[in-house]
Design an enzyme around this catalytic site. Sequence first.
Site, PDB file in Angstrom:
ATOM      1  N   LYS A  25     -21.533  17.541   7.875  1.00 19.24           N
ATOM      2  CA  LYS A  25     -20.482  17.933   8.811  1.00 19.24           C
ATOM      3  C   LYS A  25     -20.090  16.806   9.765  1.00 19.24           C
ATOM      4  CE  LYS A  25     -17.564  20.905  10.363  1.00 19.24           C
ATOM      5  NZ  LYS A  25     -16.421  21.252   9.523  1.00 19.24           N
ATOM      6  N   SER A  55       0.832  -1.199   0.000  1.00 18.39           N
ATOM      7  CA  SER A  55       0.000   0.000   0.000  1.00 18.39           C
ATOM      8  C   SER A  55       0.873   1.259   0.000  1.00 18.39           C
ATOM      9  CB  SER A  55      -0.974  -0.027   1.179  1.00 18.39           C
ATOM     10  OG  SER A  55      -2.107   0.789   0.912  1.00 18.39           O
TER      11      SER A  55
END
Length: 308
Positions: free
Chosen positions: A180, A128
């Site tokens: 949010k 990764s």
Amino acid sequence: MTTPTTPPPAAPANSSKGSFKKGLGWFVVILLALFAGSALMGRFFGNGEFDGREKIALVEVTGVIMDSGDIVRQLSQYRRDDEIKAIVLRVDSPGGGVAPSQEIYEEVLRIRAGNKKIYTSMGSMAASGGYYIACPTDRIFANPGTLTGSIGVIMAFSNASELIGKIGIKPEVIKSGKYKDIGSPTRAMTKAERKHMQKVSDDVHDQFITAVSEGRGLAMKAARKLSDGRVFTGRQAMNYKLVDDLGGLEETIQQLAQAIGIQGRPRIVVEKPESSLLEMLMGARMTESLETSLWPTQLPRLLYLWLP
């Protein structure tokens, strides 16, 4: 008649003690001089700083990549140092944060733009984000059993709403903007929120695929086909053109020295990090294991990380 002789006066006790201390002092001075001389000779004729051999820097990236500062500092320093002829990036990492991996990646590109060669040597794992920082280097060496690849993105959230309900807590949230509090552990994610976060993840994934395509000289289609999160052995990765050669650190150093025209073995410059008290007491590997095992409990973040 013989006159009795008077015996010579005895030496004061303080005088003998002073002579002993003085002798001991000279002994220590001579010993230190011999030690310093030996060290200096070693530097000129052995493995030291002044032995005349050309230098290759070794930068080690181990454990989870959550902070790029120290690695970027080392790479930048060696990039600017004319005495450093080339750099080996030694990677033994499952990856980590997206932004830190990208910062290291960008510094590798600066090194290549300055016409200084940089090779990657993969240890037991370079997956990764560990592969992300390796892919732009001039050449990648892996051991046959190295775990690499895992070209993908992960972002984990925890939903503890059922547990919160059982213990009688009722969260109240005030927000401006309907997205949010995406990923709040106090409630399930809505379909619209999941769709938005999937787009975020896909965009960062595309950035990874582009880096692999450009770094390895692969067509985007070929790079995308390998970018489904799978891990490969070093030998498999070589077949897929994700790495160039099979070999360990020593082979990487020898091949890099040969590529830049160094005769014989170069001097390897490596910066040893200072160990924290926790690392000294528990061992560096154990502290790395603690860091990786705790990552899901941290704030959600985009990760180039392979962590089964």
